[in-house]
Design a protein around this motif. Structure first.
Motif, short mmCIF file in Angstrom:
data_model
loop_
_atom_site.label_atom_id
_atom_site.label_comp_id
_atom_site.label_asym_id
_atom_site.label_seq_id
_atom_site.Cartn_x
_atom_site.Cartn_y
_atom_site.Cartn_z
N VAL A 174 44.21 31.53 56.18
CA VAL A 174 43.35 31.67 55.00
C VAL A 174 43.27 33.14 54.59
O VAL A 174 43.34 33.48 53.40
CB VAL A 174 41.95 31.10 55.29
CG1 VAL A 174 40.99 31.42 54.14
CG2 VAL A 174 42.02 29.59 55.50
N HIS A 175 43.15 34.03 55.57
CA HIS A 175 43.08 35.45 55.26
C HIS A 175 44.35 35.92 54.56
O HIS A 175 44.28 36.63 53.55
CB HIS A 175 42.88 36.26 56.55
CG HIS A 175 43.03 37.74 56.37
ND1 HIS A 175 42.08 38.51 55.74
CD2 HIS A 175 44.05 38.59 56.71
CE1 HIS A 175 42.49 39.76 55.69
NE2 HIS A 175 43.68 39.84 56.28
N ARG A 176 45.52 35.53 55.08
CA ARG A 176 46.77 35.95 54.47
C ARG A 176 46.90 35.41 53.04
O ARG A 176 47.40 36.11 52.15
CB ARG A 176 47.95 35.51 55.33
CG ARG A 176 48.14 36.36 56.59
CD ARG A 176 49.47 36.08 57.26
NE ARG A 176 49.55 34.73 57.80
CZ ARG A 176 49.19 34.41 59.05
NH1 ARG A 176 48.70 35.34 59.86
NH2 ARG A 176 49.31 33.17 59.48
N ALA A 177 46.42 34.20 52.82
CA ALA A 177 46.45 33.63 51.47
C ALA A 177 45.57 34.44 50.52
O ALA A 177 45.92 34.67 49.36
CB ALA A 177 46.00 32.17 51.50
N SER A 178 44.44 34.89 51.01
CA SER A 178 43.55 35.67 50.17
C SER A 178 44.10 37.07 49.92
O SER A 178 43.87 37.66 48.86
CB SER A 178 42.16 35.76 50.81
OG SER A 178 41.21 36.23 49.87
#
Length: 464
Positions: free
Chosen positions: A348-352
């Motif tokens: 999720v962090h990498r997507a953000s």
């Protein structure tokens, strides 16, 4: 009076100066619903006629309540409205009658609107095809054998056919823009945060979906947007509120418009859609704007990977409380739930991070351009028995929503995006295109839309 041709502004002005009463408008509205809704199934959970007429009489007898005084509105069936079945298109909630309004319904009611019932939506708003096991399928008024889009499909059909003059909708992945395009009306996704979400559950993490207005003119969009807008003290991401009404046509001379076309070939399209949108671009040039064909400013696949991660994470968060009813969820809801639950925090962090990089790149693009334009949909309204397209122009779609990828550039980073009608294709089906602006430029985008509308007036036209 032809309700499909009359704007909400005209109706409200007529009530304000005594040429039309709320009772007369309610009678015309209910008669119109009786005449056309049976074949289209756009308005559901319609309230009792006597109760609605009594509410209209009470408004006529009292002082003006607000800017929507006496205007009948059917609310999208993802919104809880006190005293009206609010099902979200799911058998799980088919008997749910809330005791209080959601925030958006509160605001419309406080502005003087009469909430007459609901507009149909896909189950939980998933998928841009309005069908569900509670109310069935909503048909496209331009061809009842084809989809009207979604998830604000019932709202778009009700607008296109004159059953309502204004409609609320919501938009995560084009749910305001796609049905607007397929029903020859306007749909506006505002800057994320301008219209607060329901103050329930998490208020910090999920920044994809937003509520917004639909109408038959940009001026009317502004009326409802101002009612919907404004911070709520229970919401941590409220943005400063500046009214957009009255929406005035922009001076187009000197404006720079970027046409993104098929994003360098990344977005496949059915025949005729790009041609129709390119024809519509000539309206901007005739009004004095400069239109440039732009190369893709960011990799489409990076946006898509970010999008499907953040979307599944958000949808799964909403569906987790319904896990015990898993067998009652449609297959796409189960897919989103499973996918979201399998994600790690770092995914999720990498997507953000990818989302953030696209946002910073978009800021650079908007230093040169006042607006960017893309088609609103990659396919024409498809046959009503088809759940979703699995192929476009020979290219297979790898998910149930990949065929809507063209709406992701605005949705991923919360940009204001106005779907404007561009006319009709070879078979008389409507299409639209997105006019996208930088974050916070809602009033500017609506004013550009108003200039376009003054030159085209597509919602007031019909195919040959």
């Amino acid at each position: 009076m032809d309700l499909s041709q009359t704007t909400a502004s005209d109706l409200l002005n007529a009530m304000s100066d005594g040429r039309l009463s709320a009772v007369e408008l309610m009678q015309m509205t209910l008669d119109r619903i009786d005449a056309v809704n049976g074949a289209l199934n756009a308005v559901v959970a319609l309230r009792d006629r006597d109760a609605l007429m009594a509410e209209a009489r009470a408004l006529d007898a009292g002082p003006k309540v607000g800017p929507l005084h006496g205007l009948p509105i059917a609310v999208k069936d993802l919104v809880n409205v006190a005293g009206i079945v609010s099902s979200q298109g799911s058998p799980i909630f088919q008997d749910n009658v809330p005791q209080q309004d959601d925030l958006i319904a509160q605001r419309m009611r406080a502005a003087g609107a009469i909430l007459i019932g609901k507009t149909n939506t896909p189950e939980f708003g998933l998928g841009s095809h309005t069908f569900n096991p509670v109310y069935g399928t909503t048909c496209n008024p331009y061809d009842p054998e084809r989809t009207c889009g979604g998830s604000s499909g019932g709202a778009a059909v009700a607008l296109a056919t004159g059953m309502v003059a204004l409609a609320d909708g919501s938009d995560m992945m084009g749910s305001l823009r796609n049905p607007a395009a397929w029903n020859n009306v306007y749909g506006f996704r505002p800057s994320w945060g301008r219209v607060p979400s329901e103050p329930d559950g998490d208020g910090y993490l999920h920044q994809l979906s937003t509520l917004g207005p639909m109408a038959r003119s940009p001026e009317d969009l502004g009326l409802l947007l101002d009612v919907m807008s404004g911070p709520d003290p229970r919401h941590p991401h409220g943005v400063p509120y500046a009214p957009v009404t009255p929406v005035q046509p922009a001076e187009m001379r000197g404006l720079r418009i970027g046409w993104l076309d098929d994003w360098g070939g990344a977005f496949p399209f059915e025949d005729g859609i790009r041609d129709l949108c390119r024809d519509a671009l000539s309206v901007f040039t005739e009004l004095g704007a400069e239109v440039d064909h732009l190369a893709p400013p960011f990799e489409a696949e990076r946006m898509w990977d970010s999008w499907v991660t953040l979307r599944s994470w958000s949808i799964a968060a909403n569906l987790v409380p319904l896990s015990e009813h898993r067998s009652a969820l449609k297959d796409t809801a189960q897919w989103e739930l499973d996918r979201g639950l399998a994600l790690t925090a770092m995914q999720v962090h990498r997507a953000s991070v990818e989302r953030s990089q696209w946002f910073r790149r978009a800021v650079e693009v908007f230093e040169e351009y006042d607006a960017l334009i893309l088609p609103s949909a990659q396919v024409w309204p498809f046959e009503i028995e088809t759940p979703y397209p699995t192929e476009i122009a020979g290219k297979r779609m790898d998910t149930y929503h990949r065929w809507m990828q063209v709406v992701v550039p605005a949705s991923l980073i919360g940009l204001p995006s106005l779907s404007v009608p561009v006319g009709f294709g070879a078979y008389g089906l409507p299409m639209g295109m997105q006019v996208i602006g930088p974050q916070g430029a809602d009033a500017r985008i609506l004013s550009i839309g108003a200039a376009y509308h003054a030159s085209t007036r597509w919602p007031q036209k019909r195919p040959a």
